[in-house]
Write an enzyme that holds these catalytic residues in place. Structure first.
Site, PDB file in Angstrom:
ATOM      1  CG  HIS A   1       7.743   4.704   0.577  1.00  0.00           C
ATOM      2  ND1 HIS A   1       7.845   5.871   1.288  1.00  0.00           N
ATOM      3  CD2 HIS A   1       7.626   3.714   1.491  1.00  0.00           C
ATOM      4  CE1 HIS A   1       7.809   5.609   2.585  1.00  0.00           C
ATOM      5  NE2 HIS A   1       7.671   4.296   2.738  1.00  0.00           N
TER       6      HIS A   1
ATOM      7  CG  HIS B   1      -0.151   0.118   2.515  1.00  0.00           C
ATOM      8  ND1 HIS B   1       0.231  -0.990   3.251  1.00  0.00           N
ATOM      9  CD2 HIS B   1       0.331   1.190   3.212  1.00  0.00           C
ATOM     10  CE1 HIS B   1       0.900  -0.608   4.327  1.00  0.00           C
ATOM     11  NE2 HIS B   1       0.978   0.717   4.325  1.00  0.00           N
TER      12      HIS B   1
END
Length: 249
Positions: A192, A122
């Site tokens: 990220h 995620h």
């Protein structure tokens, strides 16, 4: 693209504060026994030890045993009625992404053997915060209202393309956090997808030669630029064991 840093997230589980309660209270009736009559003596049967031991410690809530979670420790202590809550963009890993990860992780583990592969992927839009149970639905509704006008976007393993759109998403999530007097996201965030985690700070071992080797693997991987693109189609909120999805246009 630049190699994304390996980071660890603390996770927490929470219990629903709603408890099933049952009770009965005897009410005196009009036809109660005369005072002269004595009620029959009642006998209490002993409760078996096996039953008594079933409920030891249930009032204190679940024990924080880091050994059951790979050594990870809660970022805040468990308290009944508190729900750990996190807002993020989920990533459904494709086969090519997992193939690349199968090449990256063993190389990184030569520098940090205790690295563990992430079970799900995620991009975070919030820190982990604590919500009371009765705040969950109003909190999620506020998020849905804020997300309603946003469109989907493509992002990379470490977001360069799409960075501005993610900043806008975080800005709206932060407004909801402020409404509920909760901690907002980090200043100047680096969006990220984390690939692995470990207990303790391993940045020194991962920096330098390790990251250069990982970057070489990414650069030489066929169609890596396309493999590492993520189509952000929804924002998701996880509160305790409950999940709420907010589609992006």
């Amino acid at each position: 693209m630049s190699a994304a840093p390996l980071v660890g997230y603390s996770s927490s589980s929470s219990e629903d504060e709603d408890e099933a309660k049952a009770g009965a209270q005897a009410q005196p009736g009009a036809g109660s026994c005369p005072r002269a009559q004595s009620p029959l003596p009642s006998q209490r049967l002993p409760v078996p030890d096996s039953v008594l031991h079933m409920f030891l410690g249930t009032e204190e809530g679940p024990e924080d045993d880091s050994a059951k979670h790979g050594g990870r420790v809660r970022t805040f202590p468990h308290e009944r009625g508190n729900w750990a809550t996190h807002v993020y963009v989920p990533y459904e890993a494709k086969e090519e992404f997992l193939d690349l990860l199968d090449m990256l992780l063993p190389r990184a583990q030569t520098y940090v053997p205790r690295l563990v592969r992430m079970e799900a992927f995620h991009l975070s839009l919030s820190q982990s915060v604590v919500l009371r149970h009765h705040w969950i639905l109003p909190f999620v509704q506020a998020l849905k209202d804020r997300m309603a006008s946003f469109q989907g976007t493509f992002v990379g393993l470490e977001v360069t393309s799409g960075h501005a759109q993610f900043l806008d998403l975080v800005s709206e999530v932060d407004r909801v956090m402020e409404e509920f007097d909760l901690t907002t996201f980090y200043q100047d965030p680096s969006f990220h997808i984390s690939l692995a985690w470990c207990v303790g700070d391993a940045r020194l071992q991962l920096e330098g030669q390790c990251l250069r080797e990982l970057q070489t693997i990414v650069d030489e991987f066929e169609d890596s630029e396309m493999v590492l693109r993520v189509h952000a189609e929804q924002v998701r909120c996880k509160s305790g064991h409950k999940f709420f999805s907010m589609p992006l246009k």
